[in-house]
Design a protein around this motif. Structure first.
Motif, PDB file in Angstrom:
ATOM      1  N   ASN A 125      12.405  26.316   0.370  1.00 18.61           N
ATOM      2  CA  ASN A 125      11.884  25.034   0.843  1.00 18.61           C
ATOM      3  C   ASN A 125      12.773  24.505   1.972  1.00 18.61           C
ATOM      4  OD1 ASN A 125      11.455  21.722  -0.656  1.00 18.61           O
ATOM      5  ND2 ASN A 125      10.249  22.718   0.897  1.00 18.61           N
ATOM      6  N   ARG A 126      14.085  24.580   1.737  1.00 16.51           N
ATOM      7  CA  ARG A 126      15.052  24.081   2.738  1.00 16.51           C
ATOM      8  C   ARG A 126      14.898  24.808   4.075  1.00 16.51           C
ATOM      9  NH1 ARG A 126      19.620  24.884   5.200  1.00 16.51           N
ATOM     10  NH2 ARG A 126      19.757  27.023   4.436  1.00 16.51           N
ATOM     11  N   LEU A 127      14.773  26.160   4.002  1.00 14.19           N
ATOM     12  CA  LEU A 127      14.638  26.944   5.232  1.00 14.19           C
ATOM     13  C   LEU A 127      13.453  26.450   6.064  1.00 14.19           C
ATOM     14  CD1 LEU A 127      15.180  30.664   4.151  1.00 14.19           C
ATOM     15  CD2 LEU A 127      16.680  29.248   5.565  1.00 14.19           C
ATOM     16  N   ALA A 128      12.336  26.212   5.384  1.00 11.92           N
ATOM     17  CA  ALA A 128      11.120  25.801   6.101  1.00 11.92           C
ATOM     18  C   ALA A 128      11.237  24.381   6.628  1.00 11.92           C
ATOM     19  CB  ALA A 128       9.907  25.929   5.187  1.00 11.92           C
ATOM     20  N   VAL A 129      11.710  23.465   5.785  1.00  7.75           N
ATOM     21  CA  VAL A 129      11.589  22.045   6.169  1.00  7.75           C
ATOM     22  C   VAL A 129      12.755  21.527   6.997  1.00  7.75           C
ATOM     23  CG1 VAL A 129      10.136  21.601   4.167  1.00  7.75           C
ATOM     24  CG2 VAL A 129      12.546  20.994   4.025  1.00  7.75           C
ATOM     25  N   LEU A 130      13.957  22.088   6.783  1.00  3.01           N
ATOM     26  CA  LEU A 130      15.100  21.585   7.568  1.00  3.01           C
ATOM     27  C   LEU A 130      15.443  22.504   8.737  1.00  3.01           C
ATOM     28  CD1 LEU A 130      17.557  20.146   4.875  1.00  3.01           C
ATOM     29  CD2 LEU A 130      15.783  18.954   6.179  1.00  3.01           C
ATOM     30  N   ARG A 135       1.509  21.494  -4.049  1.00  2.00           N
ATOM     31  CA  ARG A 135       0.718  21.500  -2.812  1.00  2.00           C
ATOM     32  C   ARG A 135       1.621  21.707  -1.593  1.00  2.00           C
ATOM     33  NH1 ARG A 135      -4.343  20.711  -1.833  1.00  2.00           N
ATOM     34  NH2 ARG A 135      -4.846  19.628  -3.776  1.00  2.00           N
ATOM     35  N   VAL A 136       1.247  22.731  -0.816  1.00  2.00           N
ATOM     36  CA  VAL A 136       2.032  23.130   0.368  1.00  2.00           C
ATOM     37  C   VAL A 136       1.109  23.358   1.556  1.00  2.00           C
ATOM     38  CG1 VAL A 136       3.879  24.270  -0.958  1.00  2.00           C
ATOM     39  CG2 VAL A 136       1.832  25.563  -0.342  1.00  2.00           C
ATOM     40  N   LEU A 137       1.711  23.414   2.734  1.00  2.00           N
ATOM     41  CA  LEU A 137       0.958  23.785   3.939  1.00  2.00           C
ATOM     42  C   LEU A 137       0.624  25.270   3.874  1.00  2.00           C
ATOM     43  CD1 LEU A 137       2.871  22.169   6.940  1.00  2.00           C
ATOM     44  CD2 LEU A 137       0.537  21.621   6.204  1.00  2.00           C
ATOM     45  N   LYS A 138      -0.600  25.628   4.230  1.00  2.19           N
ATOM     46  CA  LYS A 138      -0.965  27.052   4.279  1.00  2.19           C
ATOM     47  C   LYS A 138      -0.171  27.756   5.373  1.00  2.19           C
ATOM     48  CE  LYS A 138      -5.821  26.703   2.847  1.00  2.19           C
ATOM     49  NZ  LYS A 138      -7.204  26.660   3.362  1.00  2.19           N
ATOM     50  N   GLY A 139      -0.063  29.080   5.262  1.00  8.14           N
ATOM     51  CA  GLY A 139       0.629  29.861   6.287  1.00  8.14           C
ATOM     52  C   GLY A 139       0.876  31.261   5.766  1.00  8.14           C
ATOM     53  N   GLU A 140       1.472  32.093   6.612  1.00 13.05           N
ATOM     54  CA  GLU A 140       1.689  33.500   6.233  1.00 13.05           C
ATOM     55  C   GLU A 140       2.575  33.635   4.998  1.00 13.05           C
ATOM     56  OE1 GLU A 140       3.097  35.998   9.424  1.00 13.05           O
ATOM     57  OE2 GLU A 140       1.468  35.239  10.683  1.00 13.05           O
ATOM     58  N   GLY A 142      13.097  24.717   9.996  1.00 11.31           N
ATOM     59  CA  GLY A 142      11.859  24.999  10.742  1.00 11.31           C
ATOM     60  C   GLY A 142      11.384  26.431  10.616  1.00 11.31           C
ATOM     61  N   ARG A 143      11.961  27.180   9.655  1.00 12.60           N
ATOM     62  CA  ARG A 143      11.559  28.586   9.487  1.00 12.60           C
ATOM     63  C   ARG A 143      10.350  28.673   8.555  1.00 12.60           C
ATOM     64  NH1 ARG A 143      17.228  31.451   8.270  1.00 12.60           N
ATOM     65  NH2 ARG A 143      15.815  33.077   7.517  1.00 12.60           N
ATOM     66  N   LEU A 144       9.205  28.241   9.081  1.00 10.52           N
ATOM     67  CA  LEU A 144       7.997  28.156   8.264  1.00 10.52           C
ATOM     68  C   LEU A 144       7.496  29.541   7.846  1.00 10.52           C
ATOM     69  CD1 LEU A 144       6.194  25.339  10.302  1.00 10.52           C
ATOM     70  CD2 LEU A 144       7.321  25.069   8.104  1.00 10.52           C
ATOM     71  N   GLU A 145       7.946  30.589   8.537  1.00 11.54           N
ATOM     72  CA  GLU A 145       7.566  31.972   8.183  1.00 11.54           C
ATOM     73  C   GLU A 145       8.370  32.460   6.977  1.00 11.54           C
ATOM     74  OE1 GLU A 145       9.144  31.164  10.985  1.00 11.54           O
ATOM     75  OE2 GLU A 145       7.418  30.870  12.310  1.00 11.54           O
ATOM     76  N   ASP A 146       9.484  31.773   6.677  1.00 11.61           N
ATOM     77  CA  ASP A 146      10.402  32.259   5.638  1.00 11.61           C
ATOM     78  C   ASP A 146      10.442  31.366   4.405  1.00 11.61           C
ATOM     79  OD1 ASP A 146      11.232  34.364   7.288  1.00 11.61           O
ATOM     80  OD2 ASP A 146      12.612  33.026   8.343  1.00 11.61           O
TER      81      ASP A 146
END
Ligand SMILES: Cc1cc2nc3c(=O)[nH]c(=O)nc-3n(C[C@H](O)[C@H](O)[C@H](O)COP(=O)(O)O)c2cc1C
Length: 317
Positions: free
Chosen positions: A267-272, A235-240, A274-278
């Motif tokens: 996962n690291r890129l997004a959560v640490l 389970r993850v946050l929705k997004g592009e 903040g690159r939620l697009e990547d």
């Protein structure tokens, strides 16, 4: 059962920080333990050296009991993690095992005097883990952020089934973010609750501010599952980025071809960073109830007060 849980872990409140890849560091674990709950340093998403460092940080920042989460399947060689946990056995107060067969690991930790918790997602697994010697079970419903059990039972359905199947304390996890959730879990027979998503959006959490704010902004319907195409449920946050992953999953990928999309680095890129697009960021459905980034102490104390109020109100019915 609640009393037994508190005694086993040496804590004041029946609230546990779930293991959290990249997020469950020593500072957050110490903050949770200092608030009277049970913090846990997560071994997923960190090198062995960083894992040790985070254990040391937790030791420095709290005198209260804290534990370790070991998701077996996340490590190519879990033995070195086990040895590290045993090195600090006198400083830590419990180990939770997830993402794999706990049977070979339970006796190792028990012989070291550590209470063992096992994360389960069906009543059958609960019974098996009890037989294998677990002291506490964490029954995690599919509302939860991160990897879920393939049966996809909801917390509300799973927890009473697990409680009926075993004699040891059961902790409810998945979708619990406030005192109503704690009171409901106790009503279902749980001895306490485990929190993930709620603790990501705290001041002490190492999550990037964009990730914390995305959880605060999200409604209950803003999470989805990835990895179904390879037999997993995450389970993850929705997004592009997630739409891109899901489009690729429709092509029927092999685990190897999907891997570049779901590897830990994404996962690291997004959560640490903040690159939620990547990359992808875990969140449970309870995100719809999280409206503020708060200090951990406020999360725990408010949860306990709210639960007491709910229980008092219910007892008047
Ligand atoms: C950011 C994040 C990372 C997680 N990583 C792990 C992990 O490494 N090991 C594990 O056993 N569970 C992991 N989980 C699951 C949590 O331990 C916990 O059971 C779950 O978050 C509870 O549901 P909730 O998110 O609705 O509170 C993770 C959850 C989140 C939100």
């Amino acid at each position: 059962m609640k009393q037994r849980l508190l005694e086993l872990l040496g804590i004041e409140y029946p609230i546990i920080e779930g293991g959290m890849a990249y997020i469950g560091d020593g500072k957050l674990a110490a903050a949770v333990s200092n608030a009277g709950a049970f913090g846990q340093v997560g071994s997923a998403g960190r090198s062995l050296a960083d894992f040790e460092l985070q254990i040391q940080i937790a030791c420095e920042q709290t005198d209260r009991p804290f534990g370790i989460n070991l998701p077996i399947g996340e490590h190519s060689d879990p033995r070195e993690r086990v040895e590290m946990i045993l090195k600090y056995k006198d400083q830590i107060s419990g180990v939770s095992i997830s993402a794999g067969n706990p049977r070979p690991f339970i006796p190792v930790f028990k012989e070291a005097g550590l209470p063992v918790m096992v994360v389960v997602s069906t009543a059958m697994h609960a019974a098996k883990a009890e037989q294998a010697g677990a002291d506490i079970l964490i029954a995690e419903g599919t509302e939860a952020g991160g990897h879920n059990g393939p049966a996809e039972l909801t917390t509300f359905a799973l927890v009473p089934q697990a409680v009926s199947a075993v004699q040891i304390p059961v902790i409810a996890a998945g979708g619990i973010v406030d005192g109503r959730g704690l009171a409901a879990a106790l009503a279902l027979g749980a001895a306490g609750v485990q929190l993930g998503t709620r603790l990501v959006a705290t001041e002490e959490s190492p999550a990037h501010d964009r990730y914390k704010r995305a959880i605060v902004a999200a409604q209950g319907e803003d999470t989805t599952m990835i990895e179904r195409s390879i037999g997993h449920v995450t389970r993850v946050l929705k997004g592009e980025y997630i739409e891109e992953v899901l489009r690729f999953e429709k092509t029927g990928p092999t685990p190897e071809s999907l891997y570049p999309y779901i590897k830990g680095e994404k996962n690291r890129l997004a959560v640490l960073e903040g690159r939620l697009e990547d990359g992808y960021a875990y969140s449970g459905q309870g995100c719809g109830l999280i409206t503020e980034i708060l200090p951990v102490e406020r999360v725990i104390s408010t949860m306990v007060e709210e639960a007491r109020a709910v229980i008092a109100k219910l007892s008047q019915l």
